[in-house]
Design a protein around this motif. Structure first.
Motif, PDB file in Angstrom:
ATOM      1  N   PHE A  30     -10.993  -0.640   2.096  1.00 29.37           N
ATOM      2  CA  PHE A  30      -9.818  -1.453   1.807  1.00 29.37           C
ATOM      3  C   PHE A  30      -9.952  -2.843   2.425  1.00 29.37           C
ATOM      4  CE2 PHE A  30      -5.143  -2.361   2.408  1.00 29.37           C
ATOM      5  CZ  PHE A  30      -4.911  -2.613   1.066  1.00 29.37           C
TER       6      PHE A  30
ATOM      7  N   ALA B 232      -2.050  -1.438  -3.567  1.00 25.85           N
ATOM      8  CA  ALA B 232      -2.974  -0.322  -3.365  1.00 25.85           C
ATOM      9  C   ALA B 232      -2.203   0.979  -3.531  1.00 25.85           C
ATOM     10  CB  ALA B 232      -3.615  -0.383  -1.984  1.00 25.85           C
TER      11      ALA B 232
ATOM     12  N   ILE C 134       0.866  -1.185   0.000  1.00 26.57           N
ATOM     13  CA  ILE C 134       0.000   0.000   0.000  1.00 26.57           C
ATOM     14  C   ILE C 134       0.894   1.223   0.000  1.00 26.57           C
ATOM     15  CG2 ILE C 134      -1.837   1.261   1.191  1.00 26.57           C
ATOM     16  CD1 ILE C 134      -1.139  -2.276   2.301  1.00 26.57           C
TER      17      ILE C 134
ATOM     18  N   VAL D 161      -5.500  -4.564  -7.943  1.00 27.73           N
ATOM     19  CA  VAL D 161      -5.102  -3.200  -7.577  1.00 27.73           C
ATOM     20  C   VAL D 161      -6.283  -2.467  -6.973  1.00 27.73           C
ATOM     21  CG1 VAL D 161      -4.519  -0.925  -8.541  1.00 27.73           C
ATOM     22  CG2 VAL D 161      -3.210  -2.935  -9.227  1.00 27.73           C
ATOM     23  N   PHE D 162      -6.027  -1.755  -5.877  1.00 25.17           N
ATOM     24  CA  PHE D 162      -6.983  -0.832  -5.266  1.00 25.17           C
ATOM     25  C   PHE D 162      -6.441   0.566  -5.475  1.00 25.17           C
ATOM     26  CE2 PHE D 162      -8.577   1.898  -1.974  1.00 25.17           C
ATOM     27  CZ  PHE D 162      -9.860   1.461  -1.672  1.00 25.17           C
ATOM     28  N   TYR D 163      -7.248   1.438  -6.056  1.00 25.99           N
ATOM     29  CA  TYR D 163      -6.821   2.833  -6.208  1.00 25.99           C
ATOM     30  C   TYR D 163      -7.795   3.746  -5.467  1.00 25.99           C
ATOM     31  CZ  TYR D 163      -6.186   7.454  -8.333  1.00 25.99           C
ATOM     32  OH  TYR D 163      -6.006   8.802  -8.523  1.00 25.99           O
TER      33      TYR D 163
ATOM     34  N   SER E  10       3.718   5.475  -3.292  1.00 28.26           N
ATOM     35  CA  SER E  10       3.032   4.879  -4.435  1.00 28.26           C
ATOM     36  C   SER E  10       4.011   4.581  -5.564  1.00 28.26           C
ATOM     37  CB  SER E  10       1.915   5.803  -4.933  1.00 28.26           C
ATOM     38  OG  SER E  10       0.823   5.816  -4.045  1.00 28.26           O
TER      39      SER E  10
ATOM     40  N   TRP F  82     -12.072  -4.831   0.167  1.00 28.59           N
ATOM     41  CA  TRP F  82     -11.280  -5.233  -1.009  1.00 28.59           C
ATOM     42  C   TRP F  82     -10.365  -6.400  -0.663  1.00 28.59           C
ATOM     43  CZ3 TRP F  82      -5.928  -4.923  -2.029  1.00 28.59           C
ATOM     44  CH2 TRP F  82      -5.567  -5.109  -3.364  1.00 28.59           C
TER      45      TRP F  82
END
Length: 334
Positions: free
Chosen positions: A317, A126, A102, A267-269, A108, A320
């Motif tokens: 999250f 993430a 994350i 992927v978590f955005y 990032s 997810w």
């Protein structure tokens, strides 16, 4: 965050990293939290207890140049190929084969390079505020400034030049409250006028301008950020900007495996609609183009999503992690 759960490791290239570690319970995955500028693992104080209580493993390092981790001054030490290897060293030291990474802010970028160099070591990724960014061996800041001004009406990354300039660390340290207040402003729109365009941040800090801090940061937390900044100094942290501005980052990206540029892992955005630099619209487009299995959540947040909307993000999250990571799905947005 419990100070007794922090550990130290000397990585393969001889650098000491300081990190928080809590082992996973049962079959829960381990989460690797990667902070940005100008912070430390303290940035994740609203996530660590939430996920620890639910049995997730946690690795939360002070990244290179910050906190209890070493603070080299050579820009080349901040190459992403080297810092990603440091993260793998920490994972190996804890016998953790795979994690979910994350990242926030420069974290990032680090998570993105982990996806490029070591995809087999990750269950998913993430990206908070700053979306996934593939390796950019041809990156040119001058062109990026020109392109963003044409597209959005102002340069998005002009402040990089301020932070990368010789003597930037002294300027920040001599005007610490001014610097921190614009990084955590109550009014996020100020970034479009006084941070992002070239020259505006240096003018702000040099004239010791100040603004109110964001309401989601308490007086005690502001004091902690001040203490962190005074202890860290900025000689090392500004190298996260210098590595990109100098071209060292682009040269390093030439070595990144091209076959991993598109992320196939889940992927978590977390897109932040009030961030005036990491624009949500751009991040959504990039994520849909570069990540084949993405879940996108948009928040009415400024840059500091994990602080301002901690409960909302934590629950999103968590959902997810429970519903997506173990079963790949097609890209979804909300």
């Amino acid at each position: 965050m419990d100070s007794s759960l922090y550990k130290d490791i000397t990585t393969t290239r001889g650098l000491k990293y300081h990190y928080y570690f809590s082992a996973a319970h049962n079959t829960k995955p381990t989460l690797l939290f990667l902070h940005g500028f100008p912070s430390t693992s303290f940035d994740w104080r609203k996530q660590v207890p939430f996920f620890k209580e639910r049995g997730f493993g946690l690795i939360v390092p002070d990244l290179l140049g910050y906190g209890g981790t070493d603070k080299p001054t050579d820009v080349k030490d901040y190459k992403y190929s080297a810092m990603t290897a440091d993260m793998i060293d920490i994972m190996n030291a804890e016998n953790v084969e795979k994690v979910v990474a994350i990242g926030h802010d420069w974290g990032s970028f680090l998570a993105a390079r982990l996806a490029a160099y070591y995809p087999e070591r990750f269950v998913g990724f993430a990206f908070l505020t700053v979306a996934y960014s593939p390796p950019q061996p041809d990156f040119n800041l001058s062109k990026a400034l020109q392109d963003t001004k044409q597209a959005f009406g102002y340069e998005l990354f002009g402040y990089w030049l301020c932070f990368a300039e010789e003597g930037a660390e002294k300027l920040i340290e001599e005007h610490l409250e001014s610097s921190l207040s614009i990084l955590f402003p109550a009014d996020p729109s100020i970034w479009a006028t006084h941070l992002a365009p070239t020259g505006t941040l240096k003018s702000w800090i040099s004239s010791d301008q100040k603004t109110d801090f964001a309401p989601y940061i308490s007086k005690e937390e502001i004091e902690e950020y001040v203490n962190i900044a005074k202890t860290n100094g900025f000689t090392a942290p500004v190298n996260w900007y210098r590595v990109m501005v100098s071209g060292v980052g682009a040269e390093d990206d030439k070595n990144a495996p091209t076959q991993n540029a598109v992320v196939k892992k889940p992927v978590f955005y977390g897109a932040c609609k009030q961030d005036q630099v990491a624009l949500a619209s751009v991040g959504v487009q990039t994520t849909n183009e570069q990540c084949t299995n993405a879940t996108i959540k948009q928040y009415d947040s400024d840059h500091w999503l994990q602080l301002s909307h901690a409960d909302e993000f934590n629950n999103d999250f968590l959902a997810w992690l429970e519903d997506v990571v173990s079963a790949p799905t097609s890209s979804t947005s909300s």
